[in-house]
Design a protein around this motif. Structure first.
Motif, PDB file in Angstrom:
ATOM      1  N   LEU A  24       0.816  -1.229   0.000  1.00  0.00           N
ATOM      2  CA  LEU A  24       0.000   0.000   0.000  1.00  0.00           C
ATOM      3  C   LEU A  24       0.842   1.269   0.000  1.00  0.00           C
ATOM      4  O   LEU A  24       0.389   2.334  -0.394  1.00  0.00           O
ATOM      5  N   SER A  25       2.071   1.138   0.481  1.00  0.00           N
ATOM      6  CA  SER A  25       2.913   2.329   0.617  1.00  0.00           C
ATOM      7  C   SER A  25       3.585   2.712  -0.701  1.00  0.00           C
ATOM      8  O   SER A  25       4.242   3.757  -0.773  1.00  0.00           O
ATOM      9  N   GLY A  26       3.432   1.861  -1.723  1.00  0.00           N
ATOM     10  CA  GLY A  26       4.029   2.173  -3.022  1.00  0.00           C
ATOM     11  C   GLY A  26       5.541   2.240  -2.927  1.00  0.00           C
ATOM     12  O   GLY A  26       6.161   1.418  -2.250  1.00  0.00           O
ATOM     13  N   ASP A  27       6.138   3.235  -3.577  1.00  0.00           N
ATOM     14  CA  ASP A  27       7.602   3.314  -3.619  1.00  0.00           C
ATOM     15  C   ASP A  27       8.199   3.902  -2.346  1.00  0.00           C
ATOM     16  O   ASP A  27       9.387   3.777  -2.094  1.00  0.00           O
ATOM     17  N   THR A  28       7.362   4.551  -1.534  1.00  0.00           N
ATOM     18  CA  THR A  28       7.902   5.255  -0.378  1.00  0.00           C
ATOM     19  C   THR A  28       8.254   4.319   0.783  1.00  0.00           C
ATOM     20  O   THR A  28       9.091   4.644   1.600  1.00  0.00           O
ATOM     21  N   GLY A  29       7.593   3.140   0.855  1.00  0.00           N
ATOM     22  CA  GLY A  29       7.882   2.194   1.932  1.00  0.00           C
ATOM     23  C   GLY A  29       7.204   2.539   3.246  1.00  0.00           C
ATOM     24  O   GLY A  29       7.288   1.787   4.211  1.00  0.00           O
ATOM     25  N   PHE A  30       6.537   3.692   3.318  1.00  0.00           N
ATOM     26  CA  PHE A  30       5.828   4.038   4.545  1.00  0.00           C
ATOM     27  C   PHE A  30       4.505   4.722   4.212  1.00  0.00           C
ATOM     28  O   PHE A  30       4.387   5.415   3.212  1.00  0.00           O
ATOM     29  N   GLY A  31       3.519   4.496   5.075  1.00  0.00           N
ATOM     30  CA  GLY A  31       2.233   5.174   4.907  1.00  0.00           C
ATOM     31  C   GLY A  31       1.438   4.619   3.740  1.00  0.00           C
ATOM     32  O   GLY A  31       1.630   3.474   3.333  1.00  0.00           O
ATOM     33  N   ILE A  32       0.529   5.429   3.238  1.00  0.00           N
ATOM     34  CA  ILE A  32      -0.380   4.979   2.196  1.00  0.00           C
ATOM     35  C   ILE A  32      -0.232   5.850   0.958  1.00  0.00           C
ATOM     36  O   ILE A  32      -0.374   7.067   1.035  1.00  0.00           O
ATOM     37  N   GLY A  91      -2.240  -6.071   5.546  1.00  0.00           N
ATOM     38  CA  GLY A  91      -1.249  -6.067   6.623  1.00  0.00           C
ATOM     39  C   GLY A  91      -1.095  -4.673   7.210  1.00  0.00           C
ATOM     40  O   GLY A  91      -1.871  -3.760   6.910  1.00  0.00           O
ATOM     41  N   GLY A  92      -0.089  -4.498   8.042  1.00  0.00           N
ATOM     42  CA  GLY A  92       0.118  -3.201   8.677  1.00  0.00           C
ATOM     43  C   GLY A  92       1.573  -2.765   8.652  1.00  0.00           C
ATOM     44  O   GLY A  92       1.939  -1.754   9.239  1.00  0.00           O
ATOM     45  N   GLY A  93       2.379  -3.557   7.951  1.00  0.00           N
ATOM     46  CA  GLY A  93       3.833  -3.341   7.938  1.00  0.00           C
ATOM     47  C   GLY A  93       4.259  -1.987   7.395  1.00  0.00           C
ATOM     48  O   GLY A  93       5.383  -1.536   7.650  1.00  0.00           O
ATOM     49  N   ASN A  94       3.382  -1.303   6.653  1.00  0.00           N
ATOM     50  CA  ASN A  94       3.706   0.038   6.145  1.00  0.00           C
ATOM     51  C   ASN A  94       3.666   1.083   7.255  1.00  0.00           C
ATOM     52  O   ASN A  94       4.160   2.192   7.085  1.00  0.00           O
TER      53      ASN A  94
END
Ligand code: UDP
Length: 239
Positions: free
Chosen positions: A19-27, A54-57
């Motif tokens: 869900l975080s795309g390329d940023t690796g964090f958030g949505i 999941g919630g890993g982002n």
């Protein structure tokens, strides 16, 4: 509340990281929108869909445990992260015209209803997609385990596990260009070949309850469409 005959019901598991795309964090709103569109498309074909995110982002309990933080509280934060992802996905699905209900392993008054398998099945039969958040509700488990558990409870035909790779390979295809993809594997073959599909708890649950797991890539064009209706796509692990 039984699954209507001839109706296909699937459970899609996507990681928080996706869900975080390329940023690796958030949505990433772009990923959110693409994922919701993909779900809407298969829903329009009559496939009943359950989504576990999941919630890993946002948070993983094990990461802070390494720094001495209490694992139980850390895992609770991780489970709350899956609810945040679920809220975002529900809003996007609704914005795209879908009927969708978010349920969580534990209720949070005014935010999400408490998960119920019987209510969930009824809602699916009424044309709602279901987002099941909060993991299993217990620490020391993963959302992969929650995905298998909910798929069994909700009588889904299979778990579709979205990964970066489009199936299960003999070796990591990123590192080994001679790696070849399996179209199908049995649970026992996965064990004897020491392949990694899901964590052992999730895998054991699927094996014991004969719940097929299909590993596929959500970013490969058309792959989710095919996997959702049961066409050849990715790698299917079954009895
Ligand atoms: N978690 C948990 N119990 C569960 C599911 C999740 O405690 O049944 C917590 C755990 O801390 C985990 C985090 O929530 O690290 C996020 O879930 P997960 O790591 O499975 O997310 P993903 O890797 O799929 O993004």
């Amino acid at each position: 509340s039984e699954q209507k005959s001839n109706v296909r019901r699937i459970l899609l598991k996507i990681s928080g990281e996706a869900l975080s795309g390329d940023t690796g964090f958030g949505i990433d709103p772009k990923v959110l929108s693409q994922t919701a569109k993909a779900i809407r498309d298969v829903q329009k074909k009559g496939v009943q869909t359950v989504l576990v995110i999941g919630g890993g982002n946002i948070f993983r309990g094990a990461a802070l445990q390494k720094a001495g933080f209490d694992r139980v509280s850390g895992d609770q934060m991780g489970m709350l992260a899956t609810i945040m992802n679920g809220l975002a996905m529900r809003e996007e699905l609704k914005a795209q015209g879908g009927k969708c209900v978010l349920m969580s392993a534990y209720g949070i008054p005014s935010i999400t209803a408490q998960y119920s398998a019987t209510e969930g099945r009824d809602l699916l039969n009424q044309g709602y997609s279901l987002i099941v958040a909060g993991g299993t509700g217990s620490p020391f488990f993963t959302t992969d385990t929650a995905a298998v558990l909910r798929a069994i409870e909700l009588q889904c035909s299979e778990v579709l596990k979205a990964t970066k790779v489009d199936g299960i390979y003999t070796a990591d295809p990123v590192k080994d260009k001679n790696a070849t993809k399996f179209d199908a594997l049995t649970f026992d073959e996965v064990i004897s070949k020491q392949l990694e599909v899901m964590d052992l708890t999730a895998f054991a649950l699927a094996r014991e309850h004969h719940m097929p797991i299909r590993v596929f890539s959500m970013s490969k064009p058309g792959a989710f469409d095919k996997a959702a209706i049961g066409d050849a796509e990715g790698t299917v692990v079954s009895d």
